[in-house]
Write a protein that holds these residues in place. Structure first.
Motif, PDB file in Angstrom:
ATOM      1  N   ALA A 488      31.246 -19.370  -6.126  1.00 25.52           N
ATOM      2  CA  ALA A 488      31.677 -20.136  -7.330  1.00 25.52           C
ATOM      3  C   ALA A 488      32.288 -21.515  -6.988  1.00 25.52           C
ATOM      4  CB  ALA A 488      32.614 -19.391  -7.968  1.00 25.52           C
ATOM      5  N   PRO A 489      32.207 -22.685  -7.470  1.00 20.85           N
ATOM      6  CA  PRO A 489      32.830 -23.721  -7.184  1.00 20.85           C
ATOM      7  C   PRO A 489      34.315 -23.824  -7.559  1.00 20.85           C
ATOM      8  CG  PRO A 489      31.473 -24.243  -8.753  1.00 20.85           C
ATOM      9  CD  PRO A 489      31.172 -22.776  -8.382  1.00 20.85           C
ATOM     10  N   ALA A 490      35.160 -24.427  -6.835  1.00 24.30           N
ATOM     11  CA  ALA A 490      36.559 -24.639  -7.199  1.00 24.30           C
ATOM     12  C   ALA A 490      36.992 -26.004  -7.015  1.00 24.30           C
ATOM     13  CB  ALA A 490      37.509 -23.614  -6.013  1.00 24.30           C
ATOM     14  N   THR A 491      37.965 -26.407  -7.467  1.00 22.09           N
ATOM     15  CA  THR A 491      38.224 -27.999  -7.704  1.00 22.09           C
ATOM     16  C   THR A 491      38.447 -28.504  -6.246  1.00 22.09           C
ATOM     17  OG1 THR A 491      39.249 -27.399  -9.711  1.00 22.09           O
ATOM     18  CG2 THR A 491      39.826 -29.613  -8.640  1.00 22.09           C
ATOM     19  N   GLY A 492      37.777 -29.471  -5.993  1.00 26.83           N
ATOM     20  CA  GLY A 492      37.866 -30.406  -4.818  1.00 26.83           C
ATOM     21  C   GLY A 492      38.234 -31.815  -5.336  1.00 26.83           C
ATOM     22  N   VAL A 493      38.372 -32.556  -4.148  1.00 24.86           N
ATOM     23  CA  VAL A 493      38.875 -34.067  -4.562  1.00 24.86           C
ATOM     24  C   VAL A 493      38.159 -34.888  -3.395  1.00 24.86           C
ATOM     25  CG1 VAL A 493      40.632 -33.826  -2.743  1.00 24.86           C
ATOM     26  CG2 VAL A 493      40.904 -35.126  -4.553  1.00 24.86           C
ATOM     27  N   ARG A 494      37.707 -36.263  -3.905  1.00 24.82           N
ATOM     28  CA  ARG A 494      37.389 -37.200  -3.215  1.00 24.82           C
ATOM     29  C   ARG A 494      38.223 -38.187  -2.955  1.00 24.82           C
ATOM     30  NH1 ARG A 494      32.764 -38.618  -5.478  1.00 24.82           N
ATOM     31  NH2 ARG A 494      31.100 -37.468  -4.327  1.00 24.82           N
ATOM     32  N   ASN A 495      38.507 -38.824  -1.757  1.00 18.14           N
ATOM     33  CA  ASN A 495      39.561 -39.880  -1.508  1.00 18.14           C
ATOM     34  C   ASN A 495      38.851 -41.053  -0.834  1.00 18.14           C
ATOM     35  OD1 ASN A 495      42.266 -39.348  -2.772  1.00 18.14           O
ATOM     36  ND2 ASN A 495      42.097 -37.587  -1.398  1.00 18.14           N
ATOM     37  N   MET A 496      39.064 -42.420  -1.364  1.00 14.89           N
ATOM     38  CA  MET A 496      38.449 -43.251  -0.619  1.00 14.89           C
ATOM     39  C   MET A 496      39.642 -44.612  -0.367  1.00 14.89           C
ATOM     40  SD  MET A 496      35.576 -46.190  -1.605  1.00 14.89           S
ATOM     41  CE  MET A 496      34.046 -44.973  -1.442  1.00 14.89           C
TER      42      MET A 496
END
Length: 812
Positions: A488-496
């Motif tokens: 089950a997916p959990a919250t992730g994050v993308r940073n640039m």
């Protein structure tokens, strides 16, 4: 006839590429360590001298690095010191190299391409190339440690970063496993857990950045000519992520004149564990003589496991396998241009986590599931250099892709086995173009511009095994438990992060013996971030929009630097230095919500002294006292659930005192001792840190030992005319430290001694070696983090038990 033909070719190459100059003129000379045949060609090009040899076999003599401003005669004297050859003047600007003793037998002429210099041949003057200005060590204002050519045996090369940790007292690390560790220099450390924050230590392969928002890739050190560790901050020349300093690894460049290579193999046995082994090969292939050459390195190794999992009934579960390689193509169209194209690939597979539990037993733990990880690393770099006398232009452009996948046991009491996974994919594009003028004895200037773009994608998931019971305890709020191995997916994050930078630095000598250096770096950072697979129950669209809007911003930062240095007292350098460094902000996941963290900045003032050159002089010493003011510290911490996240934890200060003494009582023996003391405090903690702490608890900064030290010896001797023998040993003490900030991460780690001993016997092209690590079979705790879903169990990461390795190297 063949010998005479080869001799004429060497002489012609040294002469044909030369430009007229007087023999007595002092000129800037830069020649890498290698063979005399290659060195005289390079010297002829750089000075305009005509250099010949009386005997072609002299071309195989090993020569040290030659750098600095000197005459042709001085350069030849340094090249030939300790050898059985001498330089004889022929005319105003010509030299002939003659043999002064009986030639060695053919079996002893070649030497392994990574072999150390002969014990009676001291190294040339140390040049701090990581300063980007080729600064002589006596005129570099700061603490630096250099590991030169021949510093690593193939066994040590297989150790990668672990070898650097055993050599440099100011360097420390977490110990989650190869390819997933965080490196710290001096006491600039945020925490031991791994979140999306940028590293505090910059790592470089030549001029190419290795990492950004990712751990140490732990590239193996095969065919490496030199490593320099510069203590930070190094913000002026290296920008963001160099708060603690930088580590610059410089591989051996392709040899344009000679075909050759080396093969090595080793077998290791670990007490209480599985055996291991390593293989490597290096090939140097001139394609067009003196114009185009290819150098290829390949390797593979297995580190045997030594942790037993009693719950699953498995022994030695933490086995690690690594394979990879490096290829470098060098094109030299003429004496002024050098073009290098480099590619690197490395893959690390860890079968399971590296930690144990003291309550279960030595080198044992009880886990419900295996916790494998892997690291996949790819790098490509194009470097172009153009030389005009004392003016040099360097352009370096490259791309890095680093994928790190980790897993943690998330099983809860009374629940089905569960596994939490996170995958961090980092892409880096960077280019830097600089113009450098190296004047006499460390003077000169540098002016440059750079651009960097880093994108980090952190994806997370939770997998439950077996059948999920109706009353199954919740592990992550809002993340369902499907059971039967479904993720089950959990919250992730993308940073640039996009950084555009202008930087410059200049050194001048207003009065004889006093050198001033001023510099600055102007950086514009454009930041953006977004949530990946947000958990709907806890992350409303309004919350996400607000966090992402806060992350999408632009910041402009100026980092100044200044130093004063004097060498007016013979053989003694005194200096004072001020410099700053910073890291940009970004987004992190906190309790399944996306939140912003801000940039931080470190300012360091230090004073130091240095006497002599280590390894060259009979007595060399250095000492340094530094104060660091660290504002708005970014730290990887744990959220309420126990998952890694990033937050600003407040302001801190660090006092550091360090010193080193290197003795060379006889040419064959070197004794080395160093010590470092750190006093770090979080002086202005943020509100949430205060909530984690209580009265009386010391808020020291995490993961850096308060005291560390190293003692080592190195003995190198020639046995007759046929063999060389080396023997070296070291003992390193790592003092106590804390895993993180607050009582939950307050576990104590460190307070152990790590020891090693190695010996090698070299006869012609063959070298036999024997090494022992952790001689005392210490069970010291290197790292207190096991799984972030259980922060109260007495987890510890032990030293690898006593390990014996036997190896053989063959050069051709």
């Amino acid at each position: 006839m063949g010998r005479r033909t080869d001799l004429l070719i060497v002489t012609a190459l040294a002469t044909a590429t030369a430009t007229p100059a007087l023999a007595a003129d002092r000129q800037d000379i830069s020649i890498a360590p290698g063979r005399l045949g290659d060195a005289v060609i390079a010297l002829g090009r750089q000075t305009g001298a005509s250099i010949g040899m009386s005997d072609q076999s002299l071309a195989g003599i090993r020569t040290p690095e030659i750098r600095g401003r000197m005459t042709t005669q001085d350069a030849l004297r340094r090249m030939l010191k300790g050898s059985d050859a001498k330089a004889q003047r022929v005319g105003d600007n010509g030299w002939r190299i003659l043999r002064t003793a009986r030639a060695p037998s053919p079996a002893t002429a070649p030497a392994p391409i990574t072999a150390a210099p002969a014990p009676d041949q001291p190294p040339a003057e140390i040049i701090v190339t990581a300063s980007k200005r080729d600064t002589p060590l006596p005129r570099y204002a700061g603490m630096v440690e250099t590991l030169g050519s021949g510093a690593f045996t193939t066994g040590e090369a297989a150790g990668g970063t672990a070898t650097l940790l055993s050599r440099v007292a100011s360097l420390s690390s977490t110990h989650a496993g190869a390819g997933r560790n965080k490196l710290f220099i001096r006491a600039i450390a945020d925490s031991g857990v791994a979140g999306p924050t940028q590293a505090t230590t910059g790592q470089y392969l030549g001029d190419m950045r290795l990492n950004y928002a990712a751990p140490d890739p732990d590239l193996k050190l095969y065919d490496v000519g030199r490593v320099e560790v510069l203590e930070g901050p190094q913000g002026t020349l290296y920008g963001a992520g160099s708060l603690g300093g930088i580590i610059r690894v410089m591989p051996n460049a392709p040899n344009l004149a000679e075909f050759g290579g080396q093969m090595s193999a080793g077998l290791s046995a670990t007490q209480h564990g599985d055996p291991g082994g390593d293989l490597s090969a290096t090939l140097n292939l001139p394609i067009v003589s003196e114009k185009l050459a290819l150098r290829v390195v390949g390797y593979g190794m297995q580190d045997g496991g030594y942790i037993d999992d009693v719950n699953r009934g498995k022994d030695d579960v933490n086995r690690t396998r690594t394979y990879g390689g490096r290829a470098a193509l060098r094109f030299v169209p003429d004496e002024n241009w050098t073009i290098d194209l480099t590619g690197v690939y490395q893959h690390i597979d860890g079968d399971d986590a590296q930690y144990a539990s003291r309550s279960v037993g030595r080198l044992e733990r009880a886990s419900a599931v295996a916790q494998p990880y892997y690291s996949d690393y790819l790098l490509g770099n194009l470097r172009i250099e153009r030389q005009w006398d004392t003016l040099r232009f360097v352009s370096s452009t490259g791309y890095v892709r680093n994928i790190l996948t980790e897993s943690y046991d998330a099983t809860q009491p009374g629940g089905a086995p569960a596994l939490f996974r996170q995958r961090n994919k980092v892409d880096i594009f960077s280019t830097e173009n600089r113009l450098v003028r190296d004047l006499d004895n460390g003077l000169g200037w540098i002016l440059g511009a750079s651009y960097l773009q880093s994108t980090s994608n952190l994806n997370r998931s939770l997998t439950s095994f077996g059948t999920v019971a109706p009353m199954q305890p919740e592990i992550l709020p809002g993340v369902p438990l499907y059971g039967l191995g479904r993720a089950a997916p959990a919250t992730g994050v993308r940073n640039m992060v996009k950084e555009a930078t202008l930087f410059g630095e200049a050194s001048f000598e207003p009065i004889r013996g006093l050198i001033g250096t001023i510099g600055g770096r102007l950086t514009n950072s454009r930041l953006s971030g977004e949530a990946l697979d947000p958990v709907a129950a806890l992350s409303s669209s309004v919350d996400l929009a607000r966090a992402e809007a806060q992350a999408d911003r632009s910041e402009t930062i100026f980092l100044p630097s200044a130093s004063l240095l004097t060498d007016a007292i013979a053989d003694i350098t005194l200096y004072a230095r001020f410099q700053q460094g910073f890291r940009p902000g970004g987004l992190a996941v906190d309790d399944q919500r996306v939140r912003r963290f801000q940039n931080d900045r470190a300012s360091t003032f230090e004073i130091g002294a240095r006497k002599g050159v280590p390894g060259r002089d009979m007595f060399a010493a250095s000492a340094n006292v530094a104060y660091t003011d660290w504002r708005n510290i970014q730290a990887d911490v744990t959220d309420r659930i126990g998952l890694p996240t990033t937050a600003n934890i407040g302001d801190g200060r660090i006092y550091t005192v360090e010193g080193r003494i290197v003795l060379r009582p006889i040419p064959a023996l070197t004794l080395d001792g160093s010590v470092i003391y750190n006093d770090s405090r979080l002086t202005q903690p943020t509100d949430f840190v205060r909530a984690l702490s209580y009265d009386g608890r010391s808020l020291s900064l995490p993961n850096v030992a308060n005291l560390g030290g190293r003692l080592a010896f190195d003995y190198r001797a020639t046995l007759g005319n046929a063999m060389r023998f080396t023997l070296s040993g070291s003992a390193r003490y790592v003092g106590k430290s804390r895993l993180g900030v607050g009582p939950i991460l307050g576990q104590t780690q460190g307070d152990y001694v790590d020891t090693s001993l190695s010996a090698a016997l070299t006869r012609g092209p063959v070298q036999y070696s024997l090494s022992i690590t952790n001689l005392l079979d210490s069970n010291g705790n290197r790292f207190s983090l096991g799984t972030p879903f259980d922060l109260r169990t007495d987890y510890y990461t032990p030293l690898r038990p006593r390990t014996v390795r036997i190896g053989v190297d063959f050069a051709f």
